[in-house]
Design a protein around this motif. Structure first.
Motif, PDB file in Angstrom:
ATOM      1  N   VAL A   7       0.839  -1.199   0.000  1.00 14.85           N
ATOM      2  CA  VAL A   7       0.000   0.000   0.000  1.00 14.85           C
ATOM      3  C   VAL A   7       0.879   1.256   0.000  1.00 14.85           C
ATOM      4  CG1 VAL A   7      -1.806   1.285   1.226  1.00 14.85           C
ATOM      5  CG2 VAL A   7      -1.825  -1.218   1.259  1.00 14.85           C
ATOM      6  N   ILE A   8       0.669   2.117  -0.990  1.00  8.03           N
ATOM      7  CA  ILE A   8       1.422   3.382  -1.086  1.00  8.03           C
ATOM      8  C   ILE A   8       0.492   4.518  -0.643  1.00  8.03           C
ATOM      9  CG2 ILE A   8       2.671   4.950  -2.604  1.00  8.03           C
ATOM     10  CD1 ILE A   8       3.161   2.564  -4.488  1.00  8.03           C
ATOM     11  N   GLY A   9       0.833   5.155   0.465  1.00 12.34           N
ATOM     12  CA  GLY A   9      -0.005   6.245   1.000  1.00 12.34           C
ATOM     13  C   GLY A   9      -0.771   5.745   2.210  1.00 12.34           C
ATOM     14  N   THR A  10      -0.357   6.195   3.401  1.00 16.32           N
ATOM     15  CA  THR A  10      -1.011   5.708   4.624  1.00 16.32           C
ATOM     16  C   THR A  10      -1.751   6.845   5.339  1.00 16.32           C
ATOM     17  OG1 THR A  10       1.053   6.050   5.836  1.00 16.32           O
ATOM     18  CG2 THR A  10       0.640   3.833   4.980  1.00 16.32           C
ATOM     19  N   GLY A  11      -2.377   7.722   4.545  1.00 16.03           N
ATOM     20  CA  GLY A  11      -3.199   8.791   5.119  1.00 16.03           C
ATOM     21  C   GLY A  11      -4.574   8.244   5.471  1.00 16.03           C
ATOM     22  N   ALA A  12      -5.599   9.091   5.356  1.00 16.08           N
ATOM     23  CA  ALA A  12      -6.938   8.721   5.836  1.00 16.08           C
ATOM     24  C   ALA A  12      -7.470   7.446   5.175  1.00 16.08           C
ATOM     25  CB  ALA A  12      -7.892   9.887   5.599  1.00 16.08           C
ATOM     26  N   ILE A  13      -7.545   7.460   3.846  1.00 12.60           N
ATOM     27  CA  ILE A  13      -8.166   6.286   3.212  1.00 12.60           C
ATOM     28  C   ILE A  13      -7.191   5.118   3.124  1.00 12.60           C
ATOM     29  CG2 ILE A  13      -7.738   6.826   0.761  1.00 12.60           C
ATOM     30  CD1 ILE A  13     -11.014   6.034   0.776  1.00 12.60           C
ATOM     31  N   GLY A  14      -5.878   5.424   3.020  1.00 11.76           N
ATOM     32  CA  GLY A  14      -4.883   4.351   2.984  1.00 11.76           C
ATOM     33  C   GLY A  14      -4.951   3.519   4.252  1.00 11.76           C
ATOM     34  N   ARG A  15      -4.977   4.193   5.372  1.00  7.94           N
ATOM     35  CA  ARG A  15      -5.039   3.502   6.663  1.00  7.94           C
ATOM     36  C   ARG A  15      -6.334   2.687   6.769  1.00  7.94           C
ATOM     37  NH1 ARG A  15      -4.686   4.520  12.485  1.00  7.94           N
ATOM     38  NH2 ARG A  15      -2.900   5.822  12.247  1.00  7.94           N
ATOM     39  N   ASP A  16      -7.432   3.278   6.287  1.00  8.45           N
ATOM     40  CA  ASP A  16      -8.726   2.594   6.352  1.00  8.45           C
ATOM     41  C   ASP A  16      -8.720   1.327   5.479  1.00  8.45           C
ATOM     42  OD1 ASP A  16     -11.087   2.921   7.755  1.00  8.45           O
ATOM     43  OD2 ASP A  16     -12.176   3.600   5.971  1.00  8.45           O
ATOM     44  N   HIS A  17      -8.113   1.445   4.292  1.00  5.05           N
ATOM     45  CA  HIS A  17      -8.035   0.269   3.413  1.00  5.05           C
ATOM     46  C   HIS A  17      -7.108  -0.800   4.011  1.00  5.05           C
ATOM     47  CE1 HIS A  17     -10.620   1.877   0.459  1.00  5.05           C
ATOM     48  NE2 HIS A  17      -9.753   2.442  -0.367  1.00  5.05           N
ATOM     49  N   ILE A  18      -6.019  -0.368   4.662  1.00  3.08           N
ATOM     50  CA  ILE A  18      -5.122  -1.349   5.296  1.00  3.08           C
ATOM     51  C   ILE A  18      -5.888  -2.096   6.389  1.00  3.08           C
ATOM     52  CG2 ILE A  18      -3.042  -1.638   6.722  1.00  3.08           C
ATOM     53  CD1 ILE A  18      -1.878   0.835   5.227  1.00  3.08           C
ATOM     54  N   ARG A  19      -6.685  -1.347   7.145  1.00  2.00           N
ATOM     55  CA  ARG A  19      -7.492  -1.984   8.195  1.00  2.00           C
ATOM     56  C   ARG A  19      -8.441  -3.012   7.602  1.00  2.00           C
ATOM     57  NH1 ARG A  19     -12.357  -1.883   9.051  1.00  2.00           N
ATOM     58  NH2 ARG A  19     -12.786  -0.041   7.773  1.00  2.00           N
ATOM     59  N   ARG A  20      -9.157  -2.612   6.512  1.00  2.00           N
ATOM     60  CA  ARG A  20     -10.141  -3.580   5.991  1.00  2.00           C
ATOM     61  C   ARG A  20      -9.451  -4.778   5.334  1.00  2.00           C
ATOM     62  NH1 ARG A  20     -12.013   1.103   3.523  1.00  2.00           N
ATOM     63  NH2 ARG A  20     -13.985   0.915   4.615  1.00  2.00           N
ATOM     64  N   LEU A  21      -8.309  -4.547   4.666  1.00  2.00           N
ATOM     65  CA  LEU A  21      -7.593  -5.680   4.059  1.00  2.00           C
ATOM     66  C   LEU A  21      -7.095  -6.638   5.144  1.00  2.00           C
ATOM     67  CD1 LEU A  21      -5.455  -3.804   1.360  1.00  2.00           C
ATOM     68  CD2 LEU A  21      -7.257  -5.481   0.897  1.00  2.00           C
ATOM     69  N   SER A  22      -6.692  -6.070   6.292  1.00  2.00           N
ATOM     70  CA  SER A  22      -6.091  -6.882   7.347  1.00  2.00           C
ATOM     71  C   SER A  22      -7.123  -7.569   8.233  1.00  2.00           C
ATOM     72  CB  SER A  22      -5.188  -6.012   8.240  1.00  2.00           C
ATOM     73  OG  SER A  22      -4.232  -5.335   7.457  1.00  2.00           O
ATOM     74  N   PHE A  23      -8.266  -6.903   8.453  1.00  2.00           N
ATOM     75  CA  PHE A  23      -9.181  -7.424   9.473  1.00  2.00           C
ATOM     76  C   PHE A  23     -10.621  -7.678   9.003  1.00  2.00           C
ATOM     77  CE2 PHE A  23      -6.014  -4.683  11.631  1.00  2.00           C
ATOM     78  CZ  PHE A  23      -5.296  -5.700  12.248  1.00  2.00           C
ATOM     79  N   ALA A  24     -11.021  -7.114   7.852  1.00  2.00           N
ATOM     80  CA  ALA A  24     -12.429  -7.264   7.461  1.00  2.00           C
ATOM     81  C   ALA A  24     -12.603  -8.190   6.258  1.00  2.00           C
ATOM     82  CB  ALA A  24     -13.023  -5.886   7.145  1.00  2.00           C
ATOM     83  N   LEU A  25     -11.626  -8.209   5.372  1.00  2.00           N
ATOM     84  CA  LEU A  25     -11.795  -8.955   4.118  1.00  2.00           C
ATOM     85  C   LEU A  25     -11.033 -10.271   4.174  1.00  2.00           C
ATOM     86  CD1 LEU A  25     -11.410  -5.970   1.625  1.00  2.00           C
ATOM     87  CD2 LEU A  25     -13.443  -6.752   2.852  1.00  2.00           C
ATOM     88  N   SER A  26     -11.274 -11.102   3.168  1.00  2.00           N
ATOM     89  CA  SER A  26     -10.558 -12.373   3.142  1.00  2.00           C
ATOM     90  C   SER A  26      -9.712 -12.470   1.881  1.00  2.00           C
ATOM     91  CB  SER A  26     -11.554 -13.539   3.207  1.00  2.00           C
ATOM     92  OG  SER A  26     -12.414 -13.484   2.095  1.00  2.00           O
TER      93      SER A  26
END
Ligand code: NAP
Length: 336
Positions: A7-26
Protein backbone atom coordinates in the motif's frame (compact mmCIF):
# COMPACT_ATOMS: atom_id res chain seq x y z
CA UNK A 1 -4.14 -18.42 -1.70
CA UNK A 2 -3.43 -15.20 0.21
CA UNK A 3 -2.62 -12.20 -1.96
CA UNK A 4 0.32 -10.09 -0.74
CA UNK A 5 -0.50 -6.41 -1.13
CA UNK A 6 1.68 -3.31 -0.88
CA UNK A 7 0.00 0.00 0.00
CA UNK A 8 1.42 3.38 -1.09
CA UNK A 9 -0.01 6.24 1.00
CA UNK A 10 -1.01 5.71 4.62
CA UNK A 11 -3.20 8.79 5.12
CA UNK A 12 -6.94 8.72 5.84
CA UNK A 13 -8.17 6.29 3.21
CA UNK A 14 -4.88 4.35 2.98
CA UNK A 15 -5.04 3.50 6.66
CA UNK A 16 -8.73 2.59 6.35
CA UNK A 17 -8.04 0.27 3.41
CA UNK A 18 -5.12 -1.35 5.30
CA UNK A 19 -7.49 -1.98 8.19
CA UNK A 20 -10.14 -3.58 5.99
CA UNK A 21 -7.59 -5.68 4.06
CA UNK A 22 -6.09 -6.88 7.35
CA UNK A 23 -9.18 -7.42 9.47
CA UNK A 24 -12.43 -7.26 7.46
CA UNK A 25 -11.79 -8.96 4.12
CA UNK A 26 -10.56 -12.37 3.14
CA UNK A 27 -7.85 -13.58 0.78
CA UNK A 28 -5.27 -10.81 1.21
CA UNK A 29 -2.75 -9.38 3.63
CA UNK A 30 -0.73 -6.17 3.65
CA UNK A 31 2.98 -7.02 3.51
CA UNK A 32 4.42 -3.64 2.53
CA UNK A 33 3.61 0.02 3.08
CA UNK A 34 5.08 3.33 2.01
CA UNK A 35 4.30 6.96 2.67
CA UNK A 36 6.23 10.10 1.85
CA UNK A 37 6.08 10.55 5.62
CA UNK A 38 7.87 7.34 6.69
CA UNK A 39 7.11 7.91 10.36
CA UNK A 40 3.40 7.95 9.64
CA UNK A 41 3.71 4.67 7.71
CA UNK A 42 5.55 3.10 10.67
CA UNK A 43 2.87 4.39 13.07
CA UNK A 44 0.08 2.83 11.01
CA UNK A 45 1.87 -0.53 11.01
CA UNK A 46 2.38 -0.34 14.76
CA UNK A 47 -1.09 0.90 15.61
CA UNK A 48 -2.83 -1.73 13.48
CA UNK A 49 -0.43 -4.42 14.72
CA UNK A 50 0.29 -5.83 11.25
CA UNK A 51 3.49 -7.38 9.97
CA UNK A 52 4.31 -5.15 7.02
CA UNK A 53 7.65 -3.82 5.90
CA UNK A 54 7.97 -0.04 5.53
CA UNK A 55 9.58 0.89 2.21
CA UNK A 56 11.50 4.10 1.56
CA UNK A 57 9.76 4.76 -1.77
CA UNK A 58 6.67 3.69 -3.67
CA UNK A 59 8.86 2.51 -6.54
CA UNK A 60 10.82 0.14 -4.26
CA UNK A 61 7.56 -1.20 -2.84
CA UNK A 62 6.22 -1.91 -6.34
CA UNK A 63 9.42 -3.77 -7.26
CA UNK A 64 9.55 -5.81 -4.02
CA UNK A 65 9.55 -9.53 -4.79
CA UNK A 66 6.87 -10.46 -2.25
CA UNK A 67 4.41 -7.72 -3.34
CA UNK A 68 1.90 -9.30 -5.74
CA UNK A 69 -0.54 -6.39 -6.05
CA UNK A 70 -0.44 -2.68 -5.24
CA UNK A 71 -2.87 -0.21 -3.68
CA UNK A 72 -2.27 3.46 -4.48
CA UNK A 73 -3.83 5.69 -1.83
CA UNK A 74 -1.36 8.55 -1.87
CA UNK A 75 -1.95 12.17 -2.90
CA UNK A 76 -3.70 12.44 -6.31
CA UNK A 77 -0.81 13.98 -8.31
CA UNK A 78 1.39 10.98 -7.42
CA UNK A 79 -1.07 8.35 -8.73
CA UNK A 80 -0.13 8.28 -12.41
CA UNK A 81 3.57 7.47 -11.87
CA UNK A 82 2.79 4.69 -9.37
CA UNK A 83 0.11 3.10 -11.59
CA UNK A 84 2.41 3.21 -14.64
CA UNK A 85 5.21 1.64 -12.57
CA UNK A 86 2.88 -1.15 -11.38
CA UNK A 87 1.79 -1.85 -14.97
CA UNK A 88 5.45 -1.90 -16.06
CA UNK A 89 6.14 -4.43 -13.29
CA UNK A 90 3.15 -6.52 -14.45
CA UNK A 91 1.43 -6.13 -11.06
CA UNK A 92 -2.31 -5.51 -10.63
CA UNK A 93 -3.00 -2.13 -9.07
CA UNK A 94 -6.00 -0.66 -7.27
CA UNK A 95 -5.79 3.13 -7.51
CA UNK A 96 -7.93 5.51 -5.51
CA UNK A 97 -9.58 8.23 -7.54
CA UNK A 98 -8.36 10.21 -9.37
CA UNK A 99 -6.58 7.69 -11.60
CA UNK A 100 -4.48 10.67 -12.71
CA UNK A 101 -5.05 14.40 -12.26
CA UNK A 102 -5.45 15.05 -16.00
CA UNK A 103 -7.31 13.21 -18.75
CA UNK A 104 -4.00 12.93 -20.66
CA UNK A 105 -2.47 11.20 -17.64
CA UNK A 106 -5.38 8.74 -17.52
CA UNK A 107 -4.99 8.14 -21.25
CA UNK A 108 -1.30 7.27 -20.74
CA UNK A 109 -2.40 4.65 -18.21
CA UNK A 110 -5.05 3.29 -20.61
CA UNK A 111 -2.43 3.02 -23.38
CA UNK A 112 0.09 1.31 -21.08
CA UNK A 113 -2.52 -1.19 -19.90
CA UNK A 114 -3.58 -2.01 -23.46
CA UNK A 115 0.10 -2.45 -24.39
CA UNK A 116 0.50 -4.82 -21.42
CA UNK A 117 -2.27 -6.92 -22.98
CA UNK A 118 -4.39 -7.57 -19.86
CA UNK A 119 -6.39 -5.63 -17.35
CA UNK A 120 -4.17 -4.65 -14.45
CA UNK A 121 -5.95 -1.53 -13.14
CA UNK A 122 -9.04 -1.05 -10.95
CA UNK A 123 -10.02 2.50 -10.03
CA UNK A 124 -11.39 3.24 -6.55
CA UNK A 125 -14.84 4.30 -7.69
CA UNK A 126 -16.85 2.52 -5.01
CA UNK A 127 -20.38 3.67 -5.78
CA UNK A 128 -21.08 0.96 -8.38
CA UNK A 129 -20.49 -1.45 -5.47
CA UNK A 130 -23.01 0.31 -3.20
CA UNK A 131 -26.18 -1.72 -2.58
CA UNK A 132 -28.41 1.33 -3.06
CA UNK A 133 -26.95 2.28 -6.45
CA UNK A 134 -27.06 -1.37 -7.52
CA UNK A 135 -30.73 -1.61 -6.58
CA UNK A 136 -31.43 1.62 -8.47
CA UNK A 137 -29.66 0.28 -11.55
CA UNK A 138 -31.63 -2.97 -11.38
CA UNK A 139 -34.89 -0.97 -11.47
CA UNK A 140 -33.70 1.19 -14.39
CA UNK A 141 -32.44 -1.83 -16.35
CA UNK A 142 -35.75 -3.67 -15.75
CA UNK A 143 -37.52 -1.02 -17.85
CA UNK A 144 -40.15 -0.46 -15.14
CA UNK A 145 -39.85 3.35 -15.29
CA UNK A 146 -39.23 3.42 -19.04
CA UNK A 147 -36.24 5.20 -20.53
CA UNK A 148 -34.48 7.66 -18.19
CA UNK A 149 -35.15 11.28 -19.22
CA UNK A 150 -33.75 13.39 -16.38
CA UNK A 151 -31.59 12.87 -13.30
CA UNK A 152 -31.66 15.17 -10.28
CA UNK A 153 -28.67 14.59 -8.02
CA UNK A 154 -26.97 16.19 -5.04
CA UNK A 155 -23.59 15.69 -3.38
CA UNK A 156 -23.47 17.52 -0.06
CA UNK A 157 -20.75 17.59 2.59
CA UNK A 158 -21.12 19.27 5.99
CA UNK A 159 -17.92 21.27 5.49
CA UNK A 160 -14.55 21.26 3.74
CA UNK A 161 -11.17 22.69 4.68
CA UNK A 162 -9.73 26.03 3.52
CA UNK A 163 -7.50 24.06 1.12
CA UNK A 164 -10.54 22.99 -0.91
CA UNK A 165 -11.05 25.34 -3.87
CA UNK A 166 -13.72 25.76 -6.54
CA UNK A 167 -12.07 23.32 -8.98
CA UNK A 168 -12.00 20.55 -6.37
CA UNK A 169 -15.79 20.49 -6.35
CA UNK A 170 -15.30 18.72 -9.69
CA UNK A 171 -12.03 16.78 -9.27
CA UNK A 172 -12.62 15.61 -5.70
CA UNK A 173 -16.37 15.55 -5.31
CA UNK A 174 -18.40 15.48 -8.55
CA UNK A 175 -15.95 12.90 -9.95
CA UNK A 176 -17.94 10.19 -8.13
CA UNK A 177 -21.17 11.26 -9.88
CA UNK A 178 -19.32 11.52 -13.20
CA UNK A 179 -18.37 7.88 -12.83
CA UNK A 180 -21.48 6.36 -11.30
CA UNK A 181 -24.11 8.13 -13.42
CA UNK A 182 -22.64 6.91 -16.76
CA UNK A 183 -22.69 3.39 -15.32
CA UNK A 184 -26.20 3.84 -13.92
CA UNK A 185 -27.86 4.84 -17.19
CA UNK A 186 -25.34 3.26 -19.57
CA UNK A 187 -24.67 6.49 -21.44
CA UNK A 188 -21.86 8.98 -22.11
CA UNK A 189 -21.77 12.72 -21.52
CA UNK A 190 -21.62 15.15 -24.43
CA UNK A 191 -21.65 18.54 -22.70
CA UNK A 192 -21.34 20.31 -19.36
CA UNK A 193 -22.28 23.66 -17.91
CA UNK A 194 -21.72 24.97 -14.38
CA UNK A 195 -23.86 27.63 -12.75
CA UNK A 196 -23.34 29.27 -9.39
CA UNK A 197 -26.31 30.16 -7.21
CA UNK A 198 -26.00 32.66 -4.37
CA UNK A 199 -22.99 31.59 -2.30
CA UNK A 200 -23.37 30.31 1.25
CA UNK A 201 -21.90 32.51 3.97
CA UNK A 202 -20.12 29.39 5.26
CA UNK A 203 -17.68 29.23 2.34
CA UNK A 204 -14.30 30.95 1.97
CA UNK A 205 -12.58 33.16 -0.63
CA UNK A 206 -11.19 30.29 -2.78
CA UNK A 207 -14.45 28.34 -3.02
CA UNK A 208 -17.68 29.15 -4.83
CA UNK A 209 -20.22 27.05 -2.99
CA UNK A 210 -22.76 25.70 -3.95
CA UNK A 211 -22.48 24.89 -7.66
CA UNK A 212 -24.90 23.22 -10.05
CA UNK A 213 -23.44 21.09 -12.80
CA UNK A 214 -25.67 20.48 -15.83
CA UNK A 215 -24.75 17.52 -18.02
CA UNK A 216 -26.24 16.27 -21.26
CA UNK A 217 -25.73 12.70 -22.45
CA UNK A 218 -25.44 11.15 -25.92
CA UNK A 219 -29.01 9.81 -25.57
CA UNK A 220 -30.29 13.28 -24.64
CA UNK A 221 -30.72 12.69 -20.90
CA UNK A 222 -30.38 15.90 -18.84
CA UNK A 223 -28.63 15.66 -15.49
CA UNK A 224 -28.35 18.28 -12.78
CA UNK A 225 -25.97 17.73 -9.87
CA UNK A 226 -25.90 20.12 -6.95
CA UNK A 227 -22.47 20.15 -5.32
CA UNK A 228 -22.76 21.84 -1.94
CA UNK A 229 -19.79 21.15 0.29
CA UNK A 230 -20.51 23.42 3.25
CA UNK A 231 -24.14 22.44 3.72
CA UNK A 232 -23.61 22.04 7.50
CA UNK A 233 -26.32 19.45 8.15
CA UNK A 234 -24.72 16.21 6.91
CA UNK A 235 -23.09 14.09 4.22
CA UNK A 236 -26.00 13.60 1.89
CA UNK A 237 -26.03 11.86 -1.49
CA UNK A 238 -29.21 12.10 -3.56
CA UNK A 239 -30.10 10.67 -6.94
CA UNK A 240 -33.52 10.69 -8.56
CA UNK A 241 -34.07 9.21 -12.00
CA UNK A 242 -37.13 10.45 -13.88
CA UNK A 243 -38.22 7.97 -16.52
CA UNK A 244 -41.02 7.88 -19.09
CA UNK A 245 -43.33 5.97 -16.77
CA UNK A 246 -42.07 6.52 -13.27
CA UNK A 247 -39.43 7.80 -10.91
CA UNK A 248 -36.74 5.83 -9.09
CA UNK A 249 -34.74 7.20 -6.18
CA UNK A 250 -31.51 6.12 -4.55
CA UNK A 251 -32.50 4.63 -1.16
CA UNK A 252 -31.51 6.50 1.98
CA UNK A 253 -28.95 4.75 4.23
CA UNK A 254 -30.81 2.66 6.79
CA UNK A 255 -31.50 4.52 9.98
CA UNK A 256 -33.92 4.08 12.86
CA UNK A 257 -37.08 6.14 12.59
CA UNK A 258 -37.73 7.87 15.86
CA UNK A 259 -41.07 9.02 17.23
CA UNK A 260 -40.27 11.15 20.23
CA UNK A 261 -40.97 14.58 21.76
CA UNK A 262 -43.69 15.34 19.20
CA UNK A 263 -41.33 14.64 16.29
CA UNK A 264 -40.86 11.97 13.64
CA UNK A 265 -37.13 11.88 12.80
CA UNK A 266 -34.29 9.84 11.32
CA UNK A 267 -30.56 10.49 11.49
CA UNK A 268 -28.40 11.84 8.66
CA UNK A 269 -24.78 10.69 8.40
CA UNK A 270 -22.05 13.30 8.87
CA UNK A 271 -18.96 11.40 7.67
CA UNK A 272 -18.40 10.26 4.07
CA UNK A 273 -16.47 7.23 5.39
CA UNK A 274 -19.67 5.87 6.94
CA UNK A 275 -21.93 6.50 3.93
CA UNK A 276 -20.15 4.02 1.64
CA UNK A 277 -18.46 1.86 4.25
CA UNK A 278 -19.90 -1.38 2.86
CA UNK A 279 -19.13 -0.38 -0.73
CA UNK A 280 -15.45 0.10 0.15
CA UNK A 281 -15.38 -3.43 1.53
CA UNK A 282 -17.10 -4.85 -1.54
CA UNK A 283 -14.88 -3.00 -4.06
CA UNK A 284 -11.68 -4.21 -2.40
CA UNK A 285 -12.97 -7.76 -2.03
CA UNK A 286 -13.79 -7.63 -5.76
CA UNK A 287 -10.22 -6.48 -6.45
CA UNK A 288 -8.78 -9.38 -4.43
CA UNK A 289 -11.06 -11.83 -6.24
CA UNK A 290 -10.28 -10.29 -9.64
CA UNK A 291 -6.53 -10.55 -9.08
CA UNK A 292 -6.81 -14.09 -7.72
CA UNK A 293 -9.04 -15.20 -10.64
CA UNK A 294 -6.88 -13.34 -13.18
CA UNK A 295 -9.85 -11.22 -14.31
CA UNK A 296 -10.43 -7.71 -12.93
CA UNK A 297 -14.06 -6.63 -13.29
CA UNK A 298 -14.33 -3.41 -11.24
CA UNK A 299 -14.14 0.16 -12.61
CA UNK A 300 -11.42 0.17 -15.25
CA UNK A 301 -8.75 2.62 -16.35
CA UNK A 302 -11.18 3.51 -19.14
CA UNK A 303 -13.77 4.52 -16.51
CA UNK A 304 -11.09 6.63 -14.83
CA UNK A 305 -10.29 8.25 -18.16
CA UNK A 306 -13.95 8.87 -19.06
CA UNK A 307 -14.58 10.56 -15.69
CA UNK A 308 -11.44 12.69 -16.13
CA UNK A 309 -12.46 13.83 -19.64
CA UNK A 310 -15.85 14.92 -18.30
CA UNK A 311 -14.19 16.48 -15.24
CA UNK A 312 -11.86 18.57 -17.42
CA UNK A 313 -14.88 19.92 -19.35
CA UNK A 314 -16.66 20.76 -16.08
CA UNK A 315 -13.57 22.59 -14.79
CA UNK A 316 -13.47 24.55 -18.03
CA UNK A 317 -17.19 25.31 -17.78
CA UNK A 318 -16.69 26.66 -14.24
CA UNK A 319 -14.40 29.31 -15.66
CA UNK A 320 -15.98 30.00 -19.07
CA UNK A 321 -19.60 30.04 -17.93
CA UNK A 322 -20.42 28.37 -21.25
CA UNK A 323 -21.73 24.97 -22.26
CA UNK A 324 -18.54 23.01 -22.92
CA UNK A 325 -18.40 19.90 -25.13
CA UNK A 326 -17.29 16.58 -23.64
CA UNK A 327 -15.47 14.64 -26.32
CA UNK A 328 -14.75 11.08 -25.25
CA UNK A 329 -13.05 8.96 -27.94
CA UNK A 330 -14.77 5.65 -28.67
CA UNK A 331 -14.00 2.91 -26.18
CA UNK A 332 -11.21 0.54 -27.23
CA UNK A 333 -12.39 -3.07 -27.75
CA UNK A 334 -9.97 -4.04 -24.93
CA UNK A 335 -12.49 -2.60 -22.42
CA UNK A 336 -15.64 -4.22 -23.84
P1 NAP B 1 -4.38 12.00 2.89
O1 NAP B 1 -4.99 11.75 4.22
O2 NAP B 1 -3.72 13.30 2.62
O3 NAP B 1 -3.36 10.80 2.60
C1 NAP B 1 -2.50 10.76 1.51
C2 NAP B 1 -1.16 10.25 2.00
O4 NAP B 1 -0.27 10.05 0.89
C3 NAP B 1 -0.48 11.24 2.96
O5 NAP B 1 0.03 10.56 4.08
C4 NAP B 1 0.62 11.82 2.07
O6 NAP B 1 1.71 12.28 2.83
C5 NAP B 1 0.98 10.60 1.24
N1 NAP B 1 1.72 10.91 0.02
C6 NAP B 1 1.66 12.02 -0.75
N2 NAP B 1 2.49 11.91 -1.80
C7 NAP B 1 3.10 10.69 -1.69
C8 NAP B 1 4.07 10.01 -2.45
N3 NAP B 1 4.61 10.55 -3.56
N4 NAP B 1 4.47 8.79 -2.04
C9 NAP B 1 3.95 8.22 -0.94
N5 NAP B 1 3.03 8.85 -0.15
C10 NAP B 1 2.60 10.07 -0.53
O7 NAP B 1 -5.48 11.83 1.74
P2 NAP B 1 -6.67 10.78 1.67
O8 NAP B 1 -7.93 11.42 2.10
O9 NAP B 1 -6.28 9.50 2.30
O10 NAP B 1 -6.77 10.61 0.09
C11 NAP B 1 -5.83 9.84 -0.64
C12 NAP B 1 -6.41 9.58 -2.04
O11 NAP B 1 -7.60 8.83 -1.91
C13 NAP B 1 -6.77 10.86 -2.80
O12 NAP B 1 -6.48 10.69 -4.15
C14 NAP B 1 -8.25 10.99 -2.58
O13 NAP B 1 -8.93 11.64 -3.65
C15 NAP B 1 -8.68 9.53 -2.52
N6 NAP B 1 -9.89 9.32 -1.70
C16 NAP B 1 -10.90 8.61 -2.23
C17 NAP B 1 -12.06 8.44 -1.51
C18 NAP B 1 -13.21 7.66 -2.09
O14 NAP B 1 -14.32 7.87 -1.65
N7 NAP B 1 -12.98 6.77 -3.01
C19 NAP B 1 -12.19 8.99 -0.24
C20 NAP B 1 -11.10 9.67 0.29
C21 NAP B 1 -9.95 9.84 -0.45
P3 NAP B 1 1.72 13.86 3.28
O15 NAP B 1 0.48 14.07 4.07
O16 NAP B 1 2.97 13.99 4.08
O17 NAP B 1 1.73 14.64 2.00
Amino acid sequence: MTLNIGVIGTGAIGRDHIRRLSFALSGARVVAVNDINAEQARDVVTQLGIEAEVYASGQELIEAGNVQAVLVTSWGPSHEAFVLAAIAAGKPVFCEKPLAVTAEGCRRIVDAEIAAGRRLVQVGFMRPFDQGYRALKTVIDSGEIGAPLMLHCAHRNPHVSEAYGTGMAITDTLIHELDVLRWLIDDDYVSAQVVFPRATRHTHAQLRDPQIVLLETAKGVRIDVEVFVNCKYGYDIQCEVVGEEGIARLPEPSSVQLRSAARLSTGILMDWKDRFIDAYDVELQAFIKGVTDGQLTGPSAWNGYAAAVAGDACNLAQVSGRIEPIELPSRPAFYN
